[in-house]
Design an enzyme around this catalytic site. Structure first.
Site, PDB file in Angstrom:
ATOM      1  N   CYS A  17      -2.261   9.543   2.275  1.00 18.55           N
ATOM      2  CA  CYS A  17      -1.778   8.913   1.044  1.00 18.55           C
ATOM      3  C   CYS A  17      -2.685   9.216  -0.137  1.00 18.55           C
ATOM      4  CB  CYS A  17      -1.639   7.410   1.236  1.00 18.55           C
ATOM      5  SG  CYS A  17      -3.167   6.635   1.775  1.00 18.55           S
ATOM      6  N   GLU A  47       0.883  -1.177   0.000  1.00 21.39           N
ATOM      7  CA  GLU A  47       0.000   0.000   0.000  1.00 21.39           C
ATOM      8  C   GLU A  47       0.912   1.216   0.000  1.00 21.39           C
ATOM      9  OE1 GLU A  47      -3.352  -0.022  -0.045  1.00 21.39           O
ATOM     10  OE2 GLU A  47      -3.570  -2.185   0.025  1.00 21.39           O
TER      11      GLU A  47
HETATM   12  P1  NAD Z   1       7.988   4.943   5.133  1.00 21.11           P
HETATM   13  O1  NAD Z   1       8.026   4.100   3.895  1.00 21.11           O
HETATM   14  O2  NAD Z   1       9.133   5.824   5.411  1.00 21.11           O
HETATM   15  O3  NAD Z   1       7.812   4.014   6.439  1.00 21.11           O
HETATM   16  C1  NAD Z   1       6.816   3.016   6.541  1.00 21.11           C
HETATM   17  C2  NAD Z   1       7.306   1.917   7.472  1.00 21.11           C
HETATM   18  O4  NAD Z   1       8.497   1.350   6.935  1.00 21.11           O
HETATM   19  C3  NAD Z   1       7.648   2.389   8.879  1.00 21.11           C
HETATM   20  O5  NAD Z   1       7.148   1.438   9.812  1.00 21.11           O
HETATM   21  C4  NAD Z   1       9.171   2.429   8.907  1.00 21.11           C
HETATM   22  O6  NAD Z   1       9.698   2.073  10.154  1.00 21.11           O
HETATM   23  C5  NAD Z   1       9.555   1.367   7.881  1.00 21.11           C
HETATM   24  N1  NAD Z   1      10.796   1.695   7.169  1.00 21.11           N
HETATM   25  C6  NAD Z   1      11.263   2.933   6.846  1.00 21.11           C
HETATM   26  N2  NAD Z   1      12.425   2.843   6.172  1.00 21.11           N
HETATM   27  C7  NAD Z   1      12.702   1.517   6.070  1.00 21.11           C
HETATM   28  C8  NAD Z   1      13.772   0.767   5.485  1.00 21.11           C
HETATM   29  N3  NAD Z   1      14.784   1.362   4.866  1.00 21.11           N
HETATM   30  N4  NAD Z   1      13.730  -0.577   5.574  1.00 21.11           N
HETATM   31  C9  NAD Z   1      12.704  -1.198   6.192  1.00 21.11           C
HETATM   32  N5  NAD Z   1      11.671  -0.532   6.761  1.00 21.11           N
HETATM   33  C10 NAD Z   1      11.667   0.786   6.716  1.00 21.11           C
HETATM   34  O7  NAD Z   1       6.620   5.760   5.046  1.00 21.11           O
HETATM   35  P2  NAD Z   1       6.085   6.853   6.043  1.00 21.11           P
HETATM   36  O8  NAD Z   1       6.915   8.079   5.937  1.00 21.11           O
HETATM   37  O9  NAD Z   1       5.861   6.271   7.377  1.00 21.11           O
HETATM   38  O10 NAD Z   1       4.636   7.145   5.397  1.00 21.11           O
HETATM   39  C11 NAD Z   1       4.466   8.000   4.306  1.00 21.11           C
HETATM   40  C12 NAD Z   1       4.319   7.249   3.005  1.00 21.11           C
HETATM   41  O11 NAD Z   1       3.364   6.218   3.152  1.00 21.11           O
HETATM   42  C13 NAD Z   1       3.782   8.129   1.884  1.00 21.11           C
HETATM   43  O12 NAD Z   1       4.448   7.807   0.697  1.00 21.11           O
HETATM   44  C14 NAD Z   1       2.320   7.747   1.780  1.00 21.11           C
HETATM   45  O13 NAD Z   1       1.727   7.988   0.542  1.00 21.11           O
HETATM   46  C15 NAD Z   1       2.388   6.295   2.107  1.00 21.11           C
HETATM   47  N6  NAD Z   1       1.123   5.821   2.616  1.00 21.11           N
HETATM   48  C16 NAD Z   1       0.385   4.951   1.887  1.00 21.11           C
HETATM   49  C17 NAD Z   1      -0.858   4.549   2.343  1.00 21.11           C
HETATM   50  C18 NAD Z   1      -1.709   3.590   1.569  1.00 21.11           C
HETATM   51  O14 NAD Z   1      -2.669   3.095   2.140  1.00 21.11           O
HETATM   52  N7  NAD Z   1      -1.425   3.327   0.315  1.00 21.11           N
HETATM   53  C19 NAD Z   1      -1.325   5.014   3.561  1.00 21.11           C
HETATM   54  C20 NAD Z   1      -0.543   5.902   4.285  1.00 21.11           C
HETATM   55  C21 NAD Z   1       0.679   6.297   3.824  1.00 21.11           C
END
Ligand code: NAD
Length: 465
Positions: free
Chosen positions: A251, A217
């Site tokens: 998102c 997602e």
């Molecule tokens: P992110 O990808 O930075 O982090 C998401 C999760 O991944 C967190 O739990 C984090 O700890 C983990 N993570 C971060 N870097 C990592 C790595 N290098 N290796 C492994 N795990 C890692 O996202 P965010 O900043 O928390 O959220 C924002 C993003 O999420 C935006 O792009 C938004 O559009 C997207 N989003 C999508 C939805 C959806 O339903 N499609 C919903 C909400 C947010």
């Protein structure tokens, strides 16, 4: 003591505990699934204050927004699953072709196994616990990894989950990248990841080492098309609300607007009025941290357009006033990167077809919005654009219908959840055929007599059901 390079998590041990709960077979029972879903509903209902307090501490969310977008959505998702569980679990008969006569065939679902759910920070309850609804309904065990950027919410959820849900079958592990990296080294039966497209690639790469199926997602730039025949007053009001909600950190927020040039000035004036009203009268949500404030300020540099509302950032509370950017350069970072904040580019287009071409020339978005009063325009946009979901004449609300699958397409995601889609994401659908041993005629084995071959060819001409 773990060293800096060693994560403070025994990922293999956690995985093993969950495996033992799964192997006990209890999670597959319909009754267990029902009890867990009821537990999740009680968790949300009985701890409303504590959960909202945590979200206020992490993100400065207005309390009603936190209830509406995180708690109500999660509770309704669980209630919907509870209501439909028996139907979802029911085996389904399938027609068989004459060549398999006599036989019966059906599909039945099984829990996929021990799963990993990784959540972002922006809707920290909903995006952790709604996927869990699908996992519980499907009879899976799950390890939940909330975002380290919403630590108060993560701590409350970690404390509450074992009090309401089978603690051997569902666990919460707090932590950042090092913890997630260690978890991703383990073999899971399914991973549901919500977050950025960049980290989605990291997750899919790690999953590919074990051929683990993933639901991703992800994010991206969700366009909003405003046609000349739209109700501009309503369009401006709704677009402003959807952008202001959670300070644009949604998102499926409208990332940018494409408006037909014949109504661009009228629409933009109304949008300025609506965002001004919200800025002055409605409580803002904070930007999650100082890095993101800097990132958003950076997006405002060099966009090449005209800013229609003044920049105003309160660094102490990390709140940013919304800014409309008229006609930014489509090649600027503002128009290339997901904004995820209260900045709203508005670009004029000559026609809805030009807007369609603009959208088609870019990565497939998570959501697409259209404001138009014409059903032909609606049909053309639906047919000619590919997006995870569409909402016509409103925004964001498509996510609130638990019966609608929610997911992206291409770079905005893979697979879907919510409602039955969530149950399916965490289930294996097994095909079964049964044939009786009675009437085992010898001419159905080689060498097939010529007359049998002839009859078979004749019979198999009948249309398939
Ligand atoms: P992110 O990808 O930075 O982090 C998401 C999760 O991944 C967190 O739990 C984090 O700890 C983990 N993570 C971060 N870097 C990592 C790595 N290098 N290796 C492994 N795990 C890692 O996202 P965010 O900043 O928390 O959220 C924002 C993003 O999420 C935006 O792009 C938004 O559009 C997207 N989003 C999508 C939805 C959806 O339903 N499609 C919903 C909400 C947010």
């Amino acid at each position: 003591m773990p060293t800096k390079s060693e994560p403070s998590v025994d990922a293999g041990g956690l995985r093993q505990t969950l495996q033992e709960a799964f192997d006990s077979g209890r999670t597959a029972e319909a009754d267990w699934r029902r009890q867990q879903l009821k537990g999740l509903i009680r968790l949300v209902e009985e701890n409303e204050k504590q959960l909202i307090d945590a979200m206020v501490a992490d993100l400065g969310k207005p309390r009603f927004d936190a209830w509406l977008t995180d708690l109500l959505t999660t509770r309704d998702e669980a209630r919907h699953a509870l209501r439909h569980l028996d139907d979802w679990m029911r085996p389904r008969r399938h027609p068989v072709p004459v060549v398999t006569f006599p036989s019966t065939a059906w599909t039945e679902t099984q829990p996929i196994g021990v799963t990993l759910i990784i959540a972002p920070w922006n809707y920290p309850v909903q995006l952790l616990l709604s996927p869990l609804v699908g996992a519980l309904a499907a009879g899976c065990c799950a390890l939940l990894k909330p975002s380290e950027l919403a630590p108060a919410t993560a701590a409350v959820v970690a404390e509450l989950v074992p009090r309401y849900i089978d603690p051997e079958a569902v666990k919460v592990i707090e932590g950042g990248v090092d913890v997630t990296t260690a978890l991703l080294e383990q073999q899971w039966d399914h991973i549901l990841f919500t977050g950025s497209t960049r980290v989605g690639q990291v997750v899919m790469e790690a999953a590919s080492r074990h051929l683990t199926p993933v639901t991703l997602e992800l994010g991206g730039k969700s366009p909003t098309v405003v046609a000349a025949d739209a109700d501009l007053k309503v369009a401006a009001k709704r677009i402003a609300w959807a952008k202001y909600l959670n300070a644009g950190q949604t998102c499926i927020a409208p990332d940018y607007v494409l408006v037909e040039r014949s109504v661009q000035d009228d629409f933009t004036d109304r949008l300025v009025d609506e965002l001004t009203r919200l800025r002055d009268k409605a409580e803002p949500t904070s930007i999650v941290n100082a890095n993101h404030v800097r990132r958003l300020e950076g997006l405002l540099d060099g966009h090449g357009g005209e800013e229609l509302l003044p920049r105003k950032t309160d660094h102490a509370s990390r709140t940013m006033a919304p800014v409309i950017v008229r006609e930014p350069d489509p090649a600027s970072p503002l128009m290339q990167e997901e904004i995820f904040g209260p900045l709203l580019p508005v670009l004029g287009v000559d026609s809805v077809d030009d807007a369609i071409a603009f959208v088609r020339a870019r990565p497939r978005p998570l959501a697409l919005y259209l404001f138009s009063s014409s059903s032909e325009t609606e049909r053309r946009v639906l047919d000619r654009t590919i997006a995870g979901s569409v909402c016509v004449n409103h925004l964001v609300y498509q996510v609130a219908a638990p019966s609608l699958p929610f997911g992206g397409v291409g770079p905005s995601g893979m697979g879907a959840y919510h409602g039955k889609a969530g149950f399916d994401a965490f289930s294996h659908t097994k095909s079964v055929m049964r044939r009786p041993t009675r009437g085992d005629v010898p001419f159905m084995y080689p060498p097939f007599p010529p007359v049998v071959q002839k009859v078979m060819r004749l019979l198999t001409r009948w249309p398939l059901r």
